[in-house]
Design a protein around this motif. Sequence first.
Motif, short mmCIF file in Angstrom:
data_model
loop_
_atom_site.label_atom_id
_atom_site.label_comp_id
_atom_site.label_asym_id
_atom_site.label_seq_id
_atom_site.Cartn_x
_atom_site.Cartn_y
_atom_site.Cartn_z
N LEU A 91 0.82 -1.21 0.00
CA LEU A 91 0.00 0.00 0.00
C LEU A 91 0.85 1.26 0.00
O LEU A 91 0.50 2.26 -0.64
N ILE A 95 0.57 4.20 -2.65
CA ILE A 95 0.18 5.54 -2.20
C ILE A 95 1.23 6.57 -2.58
O ILE A 95 0.90 7.71 -2.94
N LEU A 98 0.67 7.41 -6.13
CA LEU A 98 -0.62 8.11 -6.24
C LEU A 98 -0.51 9.54 -5.73
O LEU A 98 -1.02 10.48 -6.36
N THR A 99 0.13 9.72 -4.59
CA THR A 99 0.25 11.05 -3.98
C THR A 99 0.99 12.02 -4.88
O THR A 99 0.60 13.18 -5.04
N ALA A 131 2.02 10.55 1.95
CA ALA A 131 1.89 9.08 1.91
C ALA A 131 1.92 8.49 3.31
O ALA A 131 1.17 7.57 3.63
N ILE A 134 -1.45 8.98 5.16
CA ILE A 134 -2.48 8.04 4.71
C ILE A 134 -2.26 6.66 5.34
O ILE A 134 -3.20 6.03 5.83
N THR A 138 -4.61 4.44 8.19
CA THR A 138 -5.24 3.15 7.84
C THR A 138 -4.70 1.97 8.63
O THR A 138 -5.30 0.89 8.59
N ILE A 223 -9.08 10.63 -1.13
CA ILE A 223 -8.04 9.67 -1.50
C ILE A 223 -7.63 8.83 -0.29
O ILE A 223 -7.39 7.62 -0.41
N THR A 224 -7.58 9.44 0.89
CA THR A 224 -7.26 8.70 2.12
C THR A 224 -8.31 7.63 2.38
O THR A 224 -7.99 6.49 2.74
N CYS A 227 -7.86 4.85 -0.20
CA CYS A 227 -6.65 4.06 0.08
C CYS A 227 -6.85 3.17 1.30
O CYS A 227 -6.37 2.03 1.34
N ILE A 230 -8.85 0.31 0.12
CA ILE A 230 -8.00 -0.60 -0.65
C ILE A 230 -7.13 -1.45 0.28
O ILE A 230 -6.96 -2.65 0.07
N GLY A 231 -6.61 -0.81 1.35
CA GLY A 231 -5.81 -1.55 2.32
C GLY A 231 -6.60 -2.65 3.01
O GLY A 231 -6.12 -3.78 3.17
#
Length: 257
Positions: A91, A95, A98-99, A131, A134, A138, A223-224, A227, A230-231
Amino acid sequence: MNVLLWLAAILLILMIIIGGNKGKRSFIAIFLNFGVLFFTVFIMTIPQADPIIITLIASTVISCINLFYINELNKKTITAFISTIITVVILLFFILILTENAMIQGFGAEEAEELSVFSLYIGVDFVKIAASVIIMSTIGAITDTAIAISSPMREMFQHHPSISRKELFAFGISIGKDILGTSTNTLFFAFFGGYLALLIWFKDLSYTLEEIVNSKIFSAEIITIFCAGIGVALIIPITAWINSYFLTKTKSKKENH
């Protein structure tokens, strides 16, 4: 201050009554995790420190507290820990890319006035910081999902030792499906609950829907949330596979002996 102490006391009493010793350890773990987060933030202000490495170390320590300190050292917590670290590493790289491409690092235009008196040349990589934020947001959900799958899989194996690896994996995925919906919704409401005042502020400023969606602050939170989801989704098959592999491998060794 008295209100905080009373709330903490009520929480401690309830956790001990309902959870016993594990509840007491869970309460202490809250302060241990806070200490890790505070120390992590302090270290990240050092220009020479790499936020990614610090995040990986902090995530490992938090995982150890949440899994080994609360639930003790055993096979289910070990497999949950391995699953958590694998998921965090995957992840984190996702991230990071992505970031950088989403350009959510740094500060939004809404924060410019408050920051105008400060120097922004502080020698910190804001892409890595974003990153790290985030991931740290999570890690709790990831470890919770890992132990929530690992524990019943171990119970299933103990009651049905003849179960095959494929069937055990399918059982873990089945548990994960039940957890996935509630976990992602919990993350969604947790983040939006914290930023409800921001949404009201956007309304008072007469922001259009397009301006809200393109706002750096709003985009970073969305986005957080994605993500984090997704995690949680990633750790379900990872935990299910690792548990089914180790449990059936142990059974095969016993049968060979």
